[in-house]
Design a protein around this motif. Structure first.
Motif, PDB file in Angstrom:
ATOM      1  N   GLY A   1       0.829  -1.201   0.000  1.00 18.97           N
ATOM      2  CA  GLY A   1       0.000   0.000   0.000  1.00 18.97           C
ATOM      3  C   GLY A   1       0.863   1.250   0.000  1.00 18.97           C
TER       4      GLY A   1
ATOM      5  N   TRP B   1      -7.402   8.352  -3.636  1.00 19.20           N
ATOM      6  CA  TRP B   1      -8.360   7.906  -2.614  1.00 19.20           C
ATOM      7  C   TRP B   1      -9.337   9.024  -2.266  1.00 19.20           C
ATOM      8  CZ3 TRP B   1      -8.696  10.425   2.048  1.00 19.20           C
ATOM      9  CH2 TRP B   1      -7.609  11.208   2.439  1.00 19.20           C
TER      10      TRP B   1
ATOM     11  N   SER C   1       1.361   5.630   6.628  1.00 17.77           N
ATOM     12  CA  SER C   1       0.261   4.674   6.687  1.00 17.77           C
ATOM     13  C   SER C   1       0.080   4.005   5.337  1.00 17.77           C
ATOM     14  CB  SER C   1      -1.023   5.395   7.085  1.00 17.77           C
ATOM     15  OG  SER C   1      -1.268   6.482   6.193  1.00 17.77           O
TER      16      SER C   1
ATOM     17  N   THR D   1      -2.932   1.250   3.189  1.00 16.23           N
ATOM     18  CA  THR D   1      -4.136   0.427   3.157  1.00 16.23           C
ATOM     19  C   THR D   1      -4.020  -0.515   1.958  1.00 16.23           C
ATOM     20  OG1 THR D   1      -5.423   2.252   4.094  1.00 16.23           O
ATOM     21  CG2 THR D   1      -6.646   0.438   3.083  1.00 16.23           C
TER      22      THR D   1
ATOM     23  N   GLN E   1      -5.406  -3.368  -0.468  1.00 15.83           N
ATOM     24  CA  GLN E   1      -6.653  -3.977  -0.934  1.00 15.83           C
ATOM     25  C   GLN E   1      -6.530  -5.495  -0.989  1.00 15.83           C
ATOM     26  OE1 GLN E   1      -7.502  -2.257  -4.747  1.00 15.83           O
ATOM     27  NE2 GLN E   1      -8.193  -0.310  -3.893  1.00 15.83           N
TER      28      GLN E   1
ATOM     29  N   ASP F   1      -9.968  -4.336   3.668  1.00 21.77           N
ATOM     30  CA  ASP F   1      -8.571  -3.949   3.460  1.00 21.77           C
ATOM     31  C   ASP F   1      -7.713  -4.279   4.681  1.00 21.77           C
ATOM     32  OD1 ASP F   1      -9.328  -2.966   1.031  1.00 21.77           O
ATOM     33  OD2 ASP F   1      -9.421  -0.873   1.683  1.00 21.77           O
TER      34      ASP F   1
ATOM     35  N   ALA G   1      -4.663  -3.123   7.170  1.00 22.90           N
ATOM     36  CA  ALA G   1      -4.143  -1.860   7.690  1.00 22.90           C
ATOM     37  C   ALA G   1      -2.640  -1.991   7.941  1.00 22.90           C
ATOM     38  CB  ALA G   1      -4.857  -1.494   8.992  1.00 22.90           C
TER      39      ALA G   1
ATOM     40  N   GLY H   1      -8.953  -2.376   7.913  1.00 21.44           N
ATOM     41  CA  GLY H   1      -9.357  -1.103   7.324  1.00 21.44           C
ATOM     42  C   GLY H   1      -8.161  -0.190   7.116  1.00 21.44           C
ATOM     43  N   GLY H   2      -8.306   1.086   7.440  1.00 18.87           N
ATOM     44  CA  GLY H   2      -7.280   2.089   7.169  1.00 18.87           C
ATOM     45  C   GLY H   2      -6.075   1.966   8.076  1.00 18.87           C
ATOM     46  N   GLY H   3      -4.854   2.054   7.486  1.00 18.03           N
ATOM     47  CA  GLY H   3      -3.639   1.975   8.274  1.00 18.03           C
ATOM     48  C   GLY H   3      -3.422   3.175   9.161  1.00 18.03           C
TER      49      GLY H   3
ATOM     50  N   PRO I   1      -9.413   5.234   2.800  1.00 17.84           N
ATOM     51  CA  PRO I   1      -8.757   4.199   2.006  1.00 17.84           C
ATOM     52  C   PRO I   1      -7.325   4.523   1.632  1.00 17.84           C
ATOM     53  CG  PRO I   1     -10.313   5.402   0.644  1.00 17.84           C
ATOM     54  CD  PRO I   1     -10.507   5.904   2.029  1.00 17.84           C
TER      55      PRO I   1
END
Length: 635
Positions: free
Chosen positions: A327, A368, A542, A544, A546, A567, A569, A592-594, A633
Motif C-alpha cells: 500500500g 483515494w 500509513s 491500506t 486492498q 482492506d 491496515a 481497514g485504514g492503516g 482508504p
C-alpha cells in the motif's frame, strides 16, 4: 530239522557282525569326539579374541550421554527457553523378545487412546541405529512410571530414564520467533552426525532453535558400564563427559514482544521492531500464536488437526512468511527513487484533479480522495498519501527503474541474517512477469506498483528492514535475532549485507523525513490523531492494502463486505527523527485504514521503547481503535 538248526547257529558270522558294528561305533565315537575337540580348539584358540570380545560386550556396555541443550535468553537476560527434568520411556529394540506383544502390553499399561497408540507403534518401528535407545514416550507422569516399574520384569529392553526436556515459559508469544524442538525423525536420522547426536532424541525444527541448532546442541559423550545378565548397570567403568550446548542471547526484548502481542489483541496480524543502528530485531510477533510446548513431546492428532483447520492460521508465521501489498507505506521510498533518478525535486508539484490518466487511455486511476488534493509537492504527497502524485512518478520512472531502486531497500529479497523460513515475497519486474505468466508488462501495472498494489508483495520483516535502512539514510545493517552466542558477541557487519544506498544530496533525506513527520503532526497528515502529544519527533507512513480490486467507478465500503475481504491496515515508522532508535512495521489483517488501526500500535511500540512501557495503557489504545474511523482508504 538239522538244516534249520545250522541256519540259526553261526557263531563265526555273529562274531564278525559284532566286530564290524563295534568298529563302526568306535569310528563314529572317535569322529564325533574329534569334531568336538576340533570345534573346541577352534573356538578357544582361533576364535578366542572374537568370543572374548562378545563376552565382554555382554558384560560391558557403551552408552551415549546426550549433551545439555543451551538455554535461550532475551536481550535483558530473561529466560525464553529452558530445560526441565522429565522421565522418558526408552527402548532398545534388539533387547526386546517380542515387539508386538511388548507394545500391546505397553498400550494397555499406559492406557493410551487409539490415536496415540498408533503413533506409539510407528515410533517403535522407526529405523534406529543398532543397540541405540529409541524414545517411545516423553514426559511420563507418576502413575505411568509406577505401572512401568511394577511390570519391569515383563518389559525387557525398556527403561525409564530421567532426561532434560525443552520448555518455553512464554510459548504463544515467542512461538514463531524462537520456534521449537521436536523428535528426530527417520529422514533427519540419515543426515545427522551419528557420534555427535548419539543418545539425542530432539532437534530444532523451526525458528531460532533451527537456525542455531549446531551451537545449541553441543557434543554427545560416552560412558562404559558393567551390566548383569538382565542388562542392569552394576558399575561405571569409564566416562567421557558430553559438551553442553552454548547459551544463546537474543536481540528480542521480552517486554516489547509481549506488548506487541497484547496490542494486536488476538487480531490477525504482525508487528516487527528493529534497531536501525545495529539491525537487532527487538520484537517480531505473529498473531495468533500457538503453544509450542505441545510440539516438543509430540502433539496429539486432535490438537494438531485443530491448529491446521483453524481459519486464522496460528501455525503460519505472518512476520516472515505473510505476503501483503505494501500500500502507501512505500511512498517515501518511491519519492527517494524519483529524487535519485532525477524525475522530481523536493519542490516538484502536480495539480491533482482526483485521478491520473495514461496517454491515449480513457481509464481513470483514482486518488483515494475522489475530488483530489489540488496542488501537491513531494512532502505534501507523503503527508496526505496522494495517489495521483505517485501514479505520475511511477509512470515517469517505469517498472525497470522502480524495480532496481526498490530492491536496493530489500524488497523482493530475504533480508534476515538468521531468520529461518523467511520468504522473499515479490518485487515484480518485466522478466518476472514474462517467466510467470508469459505476458508483457503493461503501463497500468506500473501505476499499481506506484501505490504499493498490484503484484508487489512484502513481508512485515521486509517492511521493518526497509524502514530501518531509510532511518539510517541508506546505510544497510542486516537484521538479526542472535545477539550473543555463549560469551561471543555477534558482529554488526554481517556477511552478504546489501550495499548502502547512495544519494547525491543529503538534504533529500531530510525532505522525505519531513513529509513522514507531517503524516503524524501536520494538519492534513493521515495519522495526525496518532501523533497527538508526541514527546519525540517521529516519522511514519500509513498504508491500506486492498484484498481485492475495485472497478473504476466502485467505492470501497467496509460495512458491505465480509470481514475477510476488507482492506489490510499497515503502518511503518521510526523515531526519533534526529537519532533513530527504533523502526517499526505493523500490519493488521482486514482492519481497514492503516492511519488508524495500525498507526496507534506503531506509536505504542515507539513509546514503550523510547519512554518506557510503564506509561502505556493497552486498554486505552484498544478504546481508541474502536472509536476511530477506519474508512480512509488512502491511509
Amino acid at each position: 530239522m538239522r538244516k534249520q538248526r545250522d541256519n540259526l547257529k553261526r557263531p563265526e558270522q555273529e562274531l564278525r557282525i559284532f566286530r564290524m558294528r563295534a568298529l563302526l561305533a568306535s569310528l563314529v565315537v572317535f569322529t564325533l569326539t574329534g569334531i568336538l575337540m576340533g570345534r573346541l580348539g577352534y573356538l578357544q584358540v582361533v576364535q578366542h579374541e572374537v568370543y572374548s570380545t562378545r563376552s565382554e560386550n555382554n558384560r560391558v556396555r557403551v552408552e551415549p550421554l546426550p549433551p545439555t541443550r543451551g538455554l535461550i535468553y532475551d536481550r535483558n537476560g530473561e529466560l525464553l527457553a529452558e530445560n526441565r527434568p522429565t522421565y522418558n520411556l526408552m527402548m532398545v529394540r534388539e533387547r526386546v523378545d517380542d515387539l508386538d506383544a511388548t507394545l500391546a502390553l505397553l498400550v494397555d499399561l499406559l492406557a493410551l487412546p487409539e490415536e496415540e497408540a498408533e503413533a506409539f507403534r510407528v515410533r517403535s518401528r522407526q529405523r534406529q541405529r543398532p543397540f541405540q535407545p529409541a524414545l517411545l514416550m516423553s514426559d511420563l507422569d507418576e502413575a505411568q512410571i509406577a505401572r512401568l516399574a511394577v511390570n519391569r520384569h515383563r518389559l525387557p529392553g525398556l527403561e525409564v530414564e530421567a532426561q532434560l526436556l525443552r520448555y518455553y515459559p512464554d510459548a504463544e508469544i515467542m512461538a514463531h520467533a524462537i520456534g521449537y524442538v521436536g523428535r528426530i525423525n527417520a529422514e533427519e536420522l540419515t543426515t545427522l552426525d551419528a557420534g555427535r547426536y548419539a543418545g539425542t532424541h530432539f532437534i530444532g525444527k523451526t525458528g531460532v532453535e533451527r537456525s542455531y541448532e549446531e551451537q545449541l546442541h553441543g557434543q554427545a559423550g560416552l560412558r562404559k558400564v558393567e551390566t548383569n545378565a538382565r542388562g542392569r548397570v552394576l558399575r561405571e567403568l569409564d566416562r567421557s563427559d558430553p559438551v553442553p550446548g552454548s547459551d544463546l542471547t537474543l536481540t528480542l526484548d521480552k517486554e516489547l514482544q509481549s506488548l506487541a502481542y497484547d496490542l494486536l489483541d488476538g487480531r490477525r496480524g504482525s508487528i516487527v521492531a528493529v534497531a536501525p543502528a545495529s539491525g537487532e530485531i527487538l520484537a517480531m510477533v505473529s498473531v495468533p500464536g500457538f503453544d509450542s510446548n505441545q510440539f516438543v513431546t509430540g502433539i496429539d492428532f486432535a490438537s494438531y488437526r485443530a491448529l491446521q483447520d483453524n481459519l486464522d492460521l496460528p501455525l503460519f508465521n505472518r512476520a516472515i512468511r505473510g505476503q501483503y501489498p505494501p500500500g502507501s507505506t512505500i511512498k517515501p521510498f518511491l519519492a527517494l527513487a524519483g529524487l535519485a533518478e532525477g524525475e522530481i525535486t523536493p519542490d516538484s508539484t502536480i495539480n491533482d484533479p482526483g485521478f491520473f490518466q495514461l496517454p491515449n487511455d480513457s481509464r481513470r486511476y483514482r486518488n483515494w480522495l475522489r475530488w483530489g488534493h489540488g496542488r501537491v509537492d513531494m512532502e505534501r504527497s507523503i503527508a496526505v498519501s496522494n495517489n495521483t502524485y505517485y501514479y505520475t512518478l511511477a509512470h515517469d520512472l517505469g517498472i525497470d527503474r522502480l524495480h532496481e531502486n526498490m530492491t536496493g531497500f530489500g524488497f523482493g529479497q530475504r533480508v534476515g541474517h538468521d531468520v529461518f523460513g523467511e520468504s522473499s515475497a515479490l518485487m515484480p519486474s518485466r522478466d518476472w512477469k514474462r517467466g510467470r505468466y508469459n505476458q508483457p508488462w503493461y503501463p497500468g501495472e506500473t501505476l499499481s506498483v506506484g501505490i504499493g498494489q498490484g503484484y508487489w508483495q512484502v513481508t512485515p520483516l521486509q517492511l521493518a528492514t526497509a524502514t530501518a535502512v531509510l532511518a539510517n539514510r541508506g546505510e544497510w545493517v542486516k537484521p538479526r535475532l542472535a545477539r550473543r552466542i555463549g560469551d561471543e558477541e555477534l558482529p554488526v557487519d554481517l556477511p552478504e549485507t546489501p550495499p548502502d544506498i547512495k544519494i547525491t544530496n543529503d538534504n533529500w533525506w531530510d525532505r522525505v523525513f519531513s513529509g513522514m513527520e507531517k503524516v503524524l503532526s501536520g494538519n492534513e497528515g493521515t495519522a495526525r490523531r496518532t501523533g497527538v502529544d508526541l514527546e519525540y519527533r517521529m516519522g511514519g507512513k500509513s498504508g491500506t492494502a486492498q484484498v481485492f480490486s475495485l472497478g473504476q467507478d466502485q467505492r470501497y465500503n467496509a460495512d458491505e463486505l465480509a470481514e475477510r475481504l476488507r482492506d489490510h491496515a499497515l503502518f511503518m515508522a521510526f523515531a526519533p527523527l534526529e537519532d533513530p532508535q527504533i523502526a517499526v512495521s505493523v500490519i493488521v489483517e482486514n482492519a481497514g485504514g492503516g492511519s488508524t488501526h495500525a498507526a496507534h500500535l506503531a506509536r505504542a511500540m515507539t513509546d514503550a521503547w523510547l519512554l518506557g512501557d510503564d506509561q502505556l495503557d493497552v486498554d486505552e489504545i484498544r478504546d481508541e481503535l474502536e472509536n476511530d474511523d477506519a474508512s480512509v482508504p488512502g491511509g
